[in-house]
Design a protein around this motif. Structure first.
Motif, PDB file in Angstrom:
ATOM      1  N   GLN B  46     -19.078  28.630   2.410  1.00 20.23           N
ATOM      2  CA  GLN B  46     -19.585  28.301   3.742  1.00 20.23           C
ATOM      3  C   GLN B  46     -19.150  26.877   4.091  1.00 20.23           C
ATOM      4  N   ALA B  47     -19.280  26.548   5.361  1.00 21.44           N
ATOM      5  CA  ALA B  47     -18.742  25.287   5.845  1.00 21.44           C
ATOM      6  C   ALA B  47     -19.360  24.119   5.106  1.00 21.44           C
ATOM      7  N   GLY B  48     -18.543  23.217   4.696  1.00 23.01           N
ATOM      8  CA  GLY B  48     -19.058  21.998   4.069  1.00 23.01           C
ATOM      9  C   GLY B  48     -18.984  20.864   5.062  1.00 23.01           C
ATOM     10  N   LEU B  49     -18.602  19.741   4.554  1.00 20.95           N
ATOM     11  CA  LEU B  49     -18.257  18.620   5.412  1.00 20.95           C
ATOM     12  C   LEU B  49     -16.856  18.247   5.011  1.00 20.95           C
ATOM     13  N   CYS B  50     -16.236  17.365   5.781  1.00 21.49           N
ATOM     14  CA  CYS B  50     -15.015  16.775   5.251  1.00 21.49           C
ATOM     15  C   CYS B  50     -15.273  15.286   5.110  1.00 21.49           C
ATOM     16  N   GLN B  51     -14.374  14.609   4.420  1.00 17.66           N
ATOM     17  CA  GLN B  51     -14.592  13.189   4.169  1.00 17.66           C
ATOM     18  C   GLN B  51     -14.612  12.369   5.449  1.00 17.66           C
ATOM     19  N   LEU B  52     -14.029  12.915   6.513  1.00 15.05           N
ATOM     20  CA  LEU B  52     -14.076  12.203   7.787  1.00 15.05           C
ATOM     21  C   LEU B  52     -15.514  11.914   8.214  1.00 15.05           C
ATOM     22  N   LEU B  53     -16.406  12.866   7.957  1.00 16.67           N
ATOM     23  CA  LEU B  53     -17.743  12.763   8.554  1.00 16.67           C
ATOM     24  C   LEU B  53     -18.565  11.618   7.953  1.00 16.67           C
ATOM     25  N   PRO B  54     -18.684  11.514   6.633  1.00 19.47           N
ATOM     26  CA  PRO B  54     -19.383  10.332   6.118  1.00 19.47           C
ATOM     27  C   PRO B  54     -18.665   9.031   6.453  1.00 19.47           C
ATOM     28  N   THR B  55     -17.341   9.058   6.468  1.00 19.58           N
ATOM     29  CA  THR B  55     -16.618   7.828   6.817  1.00 19.58           C
ATOM     30  C   THR B  55     -16.983   7.404   8.234  1.00 19.58           C
ATOM     31  N   LEU B  56     -16.954   8.365   9.127  1.00 15.08           N
ATOM     32  CA  LEU B  56     -17.276   8.072  10.525  1.00 15.08           C
ATOM     33  C   LEU B  56     -18.721   7.584  10.640  1.00 15.08           C
ATOM     34  N   GLY B  57     -19.614   8.263   9.942  1.00 15.70           N
ATOM     35  CA  GLY B  57     -21.022   7.882  10.003  1.00 15.70           C
ATOM     36  C   GLY B  57     -21.232   6.442   9.572  1.00 15.70           C
ATOM     37  N   THR B 165      -7.789  -9.012  16.733  1.00 19.31           N
ATOM     38  CA  THR B 165      -9.003  -8.329  16.322  1.00 19.31           C
ATOM     39  C   THR B 165      -8.814  -7.793  14.908  1.00 19.31           C
ATOM     40  N   SER B 166      -9.859  -7.781  14.098  1.00 20.63           N
ATOM     41  CA  SER B 166      -9.742  -7.177  12.765  1.00 20.63           C
ATOM     42  C   SER B 166      -9.363  -5.713  12.933  1.00 20.63           C
ATOM     43  N   LEU B 167      -8.352  -5.304  12.188  1.00 24.01           N
ATOM     44  CA  LEU B 167      -7.858  -3.933  12.325  1.00 24.01           C
ATOM     45  C   LEU B 167      -8.040  -3.216  10.988  1.00 24.01           C
ATOM     46  N   LEU B 168      -8.822  -2.155  11.014  1.00 21.38           N
ATOM     47  CA  LEU B 168      -9.106  -1.410   9.785  1.00 21.38           C
ATOM     48  C   LEU B 168      -8.545   0.001   9.936  1.00 21.38           C
ATOM     49  N   TYR B 169      -8.217   0.601   8.822  1.00 23.79           N
ATOM     50  CA  TYR B 169      -7.773   1.989   8.921  1.00 23.79           C
ATOM     51  C   TYR B 169      -8.265   2.781   7.729  1.00 23.79           C
ATOM     52  N   SER B 170      -8.325   4.073   7.906  1.00 22.78           N
ATOM     53  CA  SER B 170      -8.754   4.898   6.788  1.00 22.78           C
ATOM     54  C   SER B 170      -8.035   6.234   6.834  1.00 22.78           C
ATOM     55  N   HIS B 171      -7.589   6.651   5.684  1.00 31.65           N
ATOM     56  CA  HIS B 171      -7.016   7.979   5.533  1.00 31.65           C
ATOM     57  C   HIS B 171      -8.170   8.903   5.179  1.00 31.65           C
ATOM     58  N   CYS B 172      -8.611   9.713   6.088  1.00 37.07           N
ATOM     59  CA  CYS B 172      -9.753  10.567   5.737  1.00 37.07           C
ATOM     60  C   CYS B 172      -9.527  11.994   6.184  1.00 37.07           C
ATOM     61  N   GLU B 173      -8.323  12.484   5.984  1.00 34.43           N
ATOM     62  CA  GLU B 173      -8.012  13.862   6.322  1.00 34.43           C
ATOM     63  C   GLU B 173      -8.872  14.807   5.492  1.00 34.43           C
ATOM     64  N   GLY B 174      -9.504  15.715   6.189  1.00 35.31           N
ATOM     65  CA  GLY B 174     -10.421  16.625   5.513  1.00 35.31           C
ATOM     66  C   GLY B 174      -9.771  17.484   4.447  1.00 35.31           C
ATOM     67  N   PHE B 175      -8.522  17.866   4.646  1.00 32.71           N
ATOM     68  CA  PHE B 175      -7.925  18.816   3.699  1.00 32.71           C
ATOM     69  C   PHE B 175      -7.489  18.152   2.401  1.00 32.71           C
ATOM     70  N   LYS B 176      -7.606  16.820   2.327  1.00 36.44           N
ATOM     71  CA  LYS B 176      -7.100  16.130   1.142  1.00 36.44           C
ATOM     72  C   LYS B 176      -8.069  16.145  -0.029  1.00 36.44           C
ATOM     73  N   THR B 177      -9.331  16.392   0.221  1.00 36.06           N
ATOM     74  CA  THR B 177     -10.266  16.413  -0.908  1.00 36.06           C
ATOM     75  C   THR B 177     -11.383  17.404  -0.640  1.00 36.06           C
ATOM     76  N   LYS B 178     -11.838  18.057  -1.707  1.00 39.21           N
ATOM     77  CA  LYS B 178     -12.984  18.940  -1.509  1.00 39.21           C
ATOM     78  C   LYS B 178     -14.293  18.190  -1.665  1.00 39.21           C
ATOM     79  N   VAL B 179     -14.210  16.970  -2.160  1.00 40.36           N
ATOM     80  CA  VAL B 179     -15.441  16.185  -2.368  1.00 40.36           C
ATOM     81  C   VAL B 179     -15.620  15.247  -1.188  1.00 40.36           C
ATOM     82  N   TRP B 180     -16.489  15.641  -0.273  1.00 47.38           N
ATOM     83  CA  TRP B 180     -16.575  14.827   0.935  1.00 47.38           C
ATOM     84  C   TRP B 180     -17.160  13.449   0.678  1.00 47.38           C
ATOM     85  N   ALA B 181     -17.850  13.290  -0.456  1.00 42.74           N
ATOM     86  CA  ALA B 181     -18.379  11.963  -0.785  1.00 42.74           C
ATOM     87  C   ALA B 181     -17.255  10.951  -0.952  1.00 42.74           C
ATOM     88  N   THR B 182     -16.029  11.429  -1.100  1.00 48.55           N
ATOM     89  CA  THR B 182     -14.872  10.528  -1.090  1.00 48.55           C
ATOM     90  C   THR B 182     -14.892   9.664   0.172  1.00 48.55           C
TER      91      THR B 182
END
Ligand code: SF4
Lengths: 445, 499
Positions: B46-57, B165-182
Motif C-alpha cells: 500500500q502507499a507509503g511516503l517518499c523521502q520528498l515528504l519528510p524533507t519538505l515537511g 541568498t543562501s541557496l540549498l538543494y536536495s536530491h529527494c526523488e521518491g524512487f531512489k529509496t524505499k526508506v522515506w526516513a532518508t
C-alpha cells in the motif's frame, strides 16, 4: 507555455484520478508509481478538501506498486502484474483502477497490456495513464472518467428517458462535491428525474456500470468533464449539456426550466417545485431584511477559484444578493479553447455587473493583477471597492487582508473548517452561502 | 563517507541497512541477518511516503524561506497539510502572525519532459529570489527531472554567484529509496551544505574550549519529534542542571544552524532522525554526542539526562534533579495507576518512538502486546529486548511496515489489545475496529520528560474511560478486505530473499 506556480491549488493528473476513484463506492485504485505519489496526491486533497479524510482503501491504504530505481531501469510491468493479482486477493472491491505516475509513463511500461491480461480473465480491472506531468487534477479526473466510460460502463443498454448522469465534479477541487451532488439529485428527483451522482458515499456501483441507460448527461462545468462526456456520447450514444453549477434561486430556477424542457417534465410539477423551493429560500431570507438593508450589507465582490465556482458565485452574488462583482480570477490551468468557454459563460452576466476576469494560477500574481486593476480606478481616497468581500480559498486570506475586505473560503484549499454534507448548489445551497457570508460580517459582534 | 562528502544522500537501506518489511516476534529481530532483512519486499503493498515528504515537511519550517519543488505539479501538493501544522507550531511558539510557508512547483509538463527542465528551474530560482527576497531558497529535486536527466547541481552552481541568498538543494526523488526516513538525512544535508559548507561566509571556525565557569551549551536536535511543550520541558530540565540549550534545526534560521557548530555537545532526542547530522557535527567540529536514548518514560529520561550530565561532570546535579522529579511525577500519576494496571497496549510509529513509548507504558503497569515500526535499523534492536525483559520475558509480535494498514488490521484482530497508541494516520485503523486510541505524538501535548510521563498516563486513562466514538464507529463501517485475508498471517505478503 507553462511556468512555475506558487502553491498550486490542485494536485497532478494522478491525484485527480485517484480522488475520483476514492470517491466511488466499491472502486479501488492501484497506483503504479514511486512510493510517495499516492500520498502526495490524496494527502493534499484530503486535507485541503475541508478535511475530507480517508476511508478504508484510500490514503495510506491505497494499493500501490511503490516502484524504485530497479523498476525505473528494468521496467515495472512484472511488479504491476504481481500487485494487481495480490490486490484482487486482498481488497474487497468491485472495480480496480490502475493509474500511473510520472516515472511509469516516462519509462513507458505497457500498462494496458498488463491490465489486458487480467481483463481477458474477466477481472474487473481498468487502466488510465495519468502521469503527473500531463496536467492537473481536473485533467486526471477526465482521464479516469474516459477509462471508466470505455472500459467499465456496459454498452448497448436500453435508455431510460427519465435517467440522467451528473458529471463535471472533481472531488476536493469542488470541496462540496458530495453535498452539491446530493442536493442536485434531490431537486431533479422532485421533477421525477432520477440522477446518478456516482461520487457520493451513497452511490451504488451498479448505477455506474449501467450509466449508459441515461438519456442525458449533465456536465456541471464548461471545461471539466466535457471530454469524458464527448467520449460517453460517442461510446454510448447519450448526449450531454454543459450547465453552470446553479447556486441560489435565480440560477437554479433557470437550470430546472432548461432540464425540464429537455426531459419533458410537465409544467405543473415544474412550477410547483420551483415555487416550493423558492419559498424555502425566501422564508428564511425575508426576516433578515432589516439587517441587510439597515447595515448596508452590499459588497464589491472579488471571487477567486476554479472555473465552475467563479461563475456560479459571481452569478449568485449579482443576481440574488445584489452585490457588485468586481474582479474574478480563475485558477485552473486551462487551454485557450477552455478559457474562451469560461469567458463566454461569464458574458451571460450583464455587462455593468460583469467582473474583470483573469486566468491566473499563481496566488501572488492574482494580487498583482488586482492591484493593477485598482490602480486604474480614479479615486482620491484610494478605496474604490470598499466595502469588499473576497470569496476564494484559504490562500486568498492575505489578499483579503490587504484590501481590508471580509473573507470567506469556498474553494480548494479549505483548511480552517471541516466539510461534510454542506452544499451550495440549488435554492438551499444559495441560502447556505448567504448565511455564511453574512455570518462573517456579523462575526465580531 | 558522511554528510560532508556525500554528493547525494545515500538511501538508508544502504547507509544503515534499514529494513522495511518484516513480521514476527520481537525477540527475533535482533537475530535476523541484516542484509536479508533489508532486501525483504512485499508482493502486495500500500502507499507509503517518499523521502520528498519528510524533507519538505522539515524545510518548510525554515523561516522566510522559499521552497522550490522541481518536478511535475503534484509532488509538493501536500504542502497545504504541512502548512497547517507549521501554522500551529508558530502559534505555540508565540508568533501568531508568522507568514505561511512559501513553496513553488516548477510545474514540468509534457513538453518539459521531452526538452528538459533546467531552464525552467533556473528561471524559477531567479524569479522567486527577485520577487519574494527570501532569506534562503531551497530546491527539491523530484523523480521526473531526475529521470529526464536534469543537472540539479549544475543549475544551482550556475545561479549561486548570481544571487545574494543562501541557496540549498536536495536530491529527494521518491524512487531512489524505499526508506522515506532518508528524507530527514536529505534535509540535514541541504541545511549543512547551504548554511555551513557552501555558505557565503564559509563554515564557522571551530569553537575554542570552554572557559572556566562558562555554562556548557548543548544542541538539542528537534526534527519532527517534539512540539513546543516538549521543547520547554527539555530546556527546563537541562537548564536546571546548569546547561544551556540550542534547539534546531526545524524552525531555525541560518544563524541558529551555524550556531549549532559552536556547541559543546549534541544531543539527539531520536537517533533514528538525527544520526547523520550528529556525526557531521562530531567529525567536522569535534562536538561529542549523545545518541542512543529518547527521553520518554522514567528510565529513558534518567539515562538521557545522566548521559548528558556525564559529559560535563554534572552527574550529581542530574541525580538530585532526577530524584526530585521522579518523586513528584510518581505522586502525580498515582491516581491513574489502578485504571492502567495490566492494560494490553499495541504501539505503532517510527521504530524508536514506538519502543520508548512502550517502555513508558510498562512503567505505568501496562503490557506490550504488539508493535508496528515504520522501519527497522540498529538503533532499535536492543530496545526490543529491553521491553521483553521488562515484562518478564513475554514476547509480542512486531510488524516492520511503512504503514501497510492491511497488515495492521489483520494483526490487531489477532492480538485484540485494550488500547492502541499510534502516530497520526495510524489511529483511525484501530478506531474503526473499536479500540480506544491515543496519539503517540501531537505538537500540542507533552510526551517527553516528567511532564510527558504524567500527561500520557492521564490521556490514556481518559480515553479508556470513554471510547464510545470508536466503539459506535466500528459498528458502522464497512469492511475493506476480503474475509480470506483475515484467515492468513498478517505477514503473508512479505517476501524474504532467504526464504
Ligand atoms: S515519489 Fe517522486 S514523483 Fe512521487 S511524490 Fe515523491 S518525488 Fe514526487
Amino acid at each position: 507555455m507553462s511556468t512555475h506556480i506558487e502553491r498550486p491549488r490542485y494536485q497532478c493528473a494522478l491525484g485527480g484520478a485517484l480522488v475520483t476513484i476514492n470517491s466511488i463506492e466499491r472502486a479501488v485504485a492501484i497506483v503504479h508509481s514511486a512510493p510517495g505519489c499516492a500520498a502526495s496526491a490524496d494527502g493534499a486533497a484530503t486535507v485541503g478538501g475541508g478535511y475530507w479524510g480517508t476511508t478504508l482503501t484510500d490514503g495510506r491504504a491505497t494499493p500501490s506498486t511503490n516502484i524504485l530505481e530497479r523498476e525505473v531501469i528494468f521496467g515495472g510491468e512484472d511488479r504491476l502484474a504481481e500487485q494487481i493479482a495480490a490486490t484482487l486477493e486482498v481488497v474487497d472491491a468491485d472495480v480496480y483502477a490502475v493509474i500511473t505516475g510520472c516515472m511509469t509513463d516516462i519509462i513507458g511500461d505497457d500498462v494496458r497490456a498488463v491490465v489486458g491480461e487480467f481483463r481477458k480473465h474477466g477481472k474487473p480491472v481498468i487502466v488510465a495513464e495519468t502521469g503527473g506531468f500531463k496536467g492537473d487534477s481536473t485533467v486526471g479526473a477526465d482521464f479516469i472518467w474516459e477509462a471508466i466510460i470505455t472500459q467499465f460502463v456496459e454498452k448497448g443498454l436500453e435508455k431510460d428517458p427519465k435517467l440522467v448522469n451528473l458529471f463535471g465534479f472533481v472531488p476536493a477541487q469542488d470541496v462540496f462535491w458530495r453535498g452539491n451532488l446530493l442536493e442536485i439529485k434531490r431537486l431533479l428527483g422532485l421533477l421525477g428525474i432520477k440522477a446518478n451522482t456516482f461520487l457520493t458515499p451513497f452511490d451504488d456501483l451498479k448505477d455506474l456500470k449501467e450509466a449508459s441507460r441515461a438519456s442525458l448527461n449533465i456536465v456541471f462545468s464548461d471545461v471539466h468533464g466535457v471530454k469524458p462526456a464527448e467520449v460517453f456520447e460517442f461510446t454510448h450514444g447519450t448526449p450531454f449539456v454543459s450547465e453552470p453549477l446553479p447556486i441560489g434561486p435565480t440560477a437554479t430556477e433557470e437550470f430546472l426550466r432548461r432540464i425540464a424542457a429537455q426531459l419533458k417534465v410537465d409544467d405543473e410539477t415544474l412550477e410547483r417545485v420551483i415555487a416550493d423551493e423558492k419559498a424555502y429560500y425566501y422564508r428564511f431570507i425575508n426576516p433578515l431584511t432589516d439587517l441587510f438593508t439597515d447595515q448596508d450589507f452590499q459588497r464589491f465582490g472579488v471571487v477567486i477559484g476554479n472555473a465552475n465556482y467563479t461563475f456560479a458565485v459571481n452569478r449568485f452574488i449579482a443576481d440574488d444578493l445584489g452585490w457588485i462583482p468586481y474582479f474574478t480570477a480563475v485558477t485552473d490551468l486551462l487551454n485557450e479553447e477552455q478559457k474562451q468557454a469560461v469567458a463566454k459563460r461569464l458574458e451571460t452576466i450583464p455587462a455593468d455587473l460583469r467582473p474583470k476576469l483573469i486566468f491566473e494560477a499563481d496566488t501572488d500574481r492574482i494580487t498583482e493583477r488586482l492591484n493593477e486593476q485598482l490602480a486604474q480606478e480614479d479615486d482620491p481616497y484610494g478605496t474604490p471597492i470598499s466595502p469588499a468581500f473576497v470569496i476564494g480559498s484559504n490562500l486568498d486570506r492575505p489578499l483579503a487582508a490587504g484590501l481590508k475586505a471580509a473573507f470567506w473560503g469556498v474553494s480548494y484549499p479549505i483548511t480552517n473548517r471541516i466539510v461534510t454534507d454542506q452544499f451550495y448548489a440549488g435554492f438551499r445551497g444559495g441560502l447556505h452561502l448567504v448565511t455564511e457570508l453574512i455570518s462573517v460580517l456579523v462575526s465580531n459582534r | 563517507m558522511g554528510l560532508k562528502e556525500d554528493k547525494i544522500v545515500p538511501g538508508r537501506e544502504e547507509r544503515v541497512a534499514a529494513c522495511m518489511a518484516f513480521g514476527g516476534c520481537a525477540s527475533g529481530i535482533g537475530k535476523q541477518d541484516k542484509i536479508c532483512l533489508k532486501n525483504n519486499e512485499r508482493g502486495f503493498s500500500q502507499a507509503g511516503l517518499c523521502q520528498l515528504l519528510p524533507t519538505l515537511g522539515m524545510l518548510l519550517t525554515l523561516p522566510e524561506t522559499a521552497v522550490i519543488v522541481h518536478g511535475a505539479i503534484g509532488c509538493g501538493s501536500t504542502g497545504f497539510g504541512m502548512n497547517t501544522s507549521i501554522r500551529l507550531h508558530h502559534l505555540l511558539r508565540g508568533n501568531p502572525n508568522a507568514k505561511d510557508s512559501l513553496w513553488f512547483s516548477t510545474n514540468l509538463d509534457e513538453s518539459d519532459v521531452v526538452h528538459g527542465g533546467e531552464q525552467r528551474l533556473e528561471e524559477t530560482i531567479l524569479a522567486v529570489n527577485e520577487k519574494y527576497k527570501p532569506k534562503s531558497i531551497i530546491v527539491m529535486h523530484t523523480c521526473t527531472p531526475s529521470i529526464i536527466g536534469d543537472d540539479l547541481v549544475g543549475v544551482i552552481e550556475k545561479v549561486r554567484p548570481l544571487i545574494d541568498t543562501s541557496l540549498l538543494y536536495s536530491h529527494c526523488e521518491g524512487f531512489k529509496t524505499k526508506v522515506w526516513a532518508t528524507g530527514y538525512d536529505v534535509a540535514f544535508h541541504a541545511m549543512v551544505h547551504g548554511f555551513i559548507e557552501k555558505d557565503k561566509d564559509g563554515p564557522p571556525p571551530k569553537k575554542e574550549g570552554r572557559k572556566p565557569g562558562e555554562r556548557p551549551i548543548v544542541n538539542v536536535i528537534n526534527l519532527a519529534s517534539m512540539g513546543k511543550p516538549d521543547e520547554v520541558e527539555l530546556e527546563r530540565l537541562l537548564n536546571a542542571i546548569g546547561i544551556d540549550v540550542v534547539i534546531g534545526p526545524n524552525f531555525a534560521d541560518r544563524e541558529t544552524i551555524r550556531r549549532m557548530t559552536q556547541a559543546d555537545l549534541t544531543v539527539s532526542v531520536c537517533p533514528t532522525h538525527d544520526d547523520y547530522l550528529v556525526h557531521y557535527l562530531n567529525t567536522e567540529y569535534g562536538i561529542p554526542c549523545v545518541l542512543k536514548d529518547m527521553p520518554i518514560g522514567l528510565e529513558n529520561t534518567r539515562r538521557w539526562l545522566l548521559d548528558i550530565a556525564g559529559n560535563f561532570g554534572l552527574e550529581n546535579e542530574a541525580l538530585a534533579l532526577i530524584e526530585a522529579e521522579e518523586a513528584k511525577v510518581k505522586k502525580g500519576v498515582e491516581k491513574y495507576l489502578p485504571a492502567l494496571k495490566g492494560i494490553k497496549v499495541f504501539l505503532s510509529a517510527g521504530e524508536f518512538r514506538a519502543l520508548v513509548t512502550g517502555g513508558l507504558f510498562q512503567e505505568l503497569g501496562m503490557e506490550i502486546v504488539g508493535l508496528r515500526s515504520y522501519h527497522h535499523d540498529d538503533f532499535g534492536t536492543e530496545f526490543y529486548d529491553r521491553l521483553i525483559e521488562a515484562q518478564k520475558g513475554k514476547d509480542f509480535p512486531i510488524d516492520i511496515a511503512n504503514f501497510q494498514p492491511f497488515e495492521l488490521v489483520n494483526l490487531l484482530k489477532k492480538v485484540d489489545p485494550d488500547l492502541f497508541c499510534g502516530h497520526v494516520f495510524d489511529n483511525a485503523w484501530a478506531a474503526r475496529l473499536g479500540y480506544p486510541t491515543i496519539t503517540i505524538f501531537r505538537i500540542f501535548d507533552h510526551y517527553v520528560g516528567y511532564r510527558g510521563f504524567y500527561e500520557v498516563a492521564k490521556k490514556a486513562v481518559r480515553n479508556l474511560r470513554n471510547h464510545a466514538f470508536n466503539a459506535k464507529l466500528s459498528q458502522n463501517v464497512p469492511e475493506a478486505y476480503r474475509k480470506e485475508w483475515y484467515e492468513k498471517s498478517p505477514f503473508a505478503y512479505i517476501k524474504s530473499e532467504a526464504a
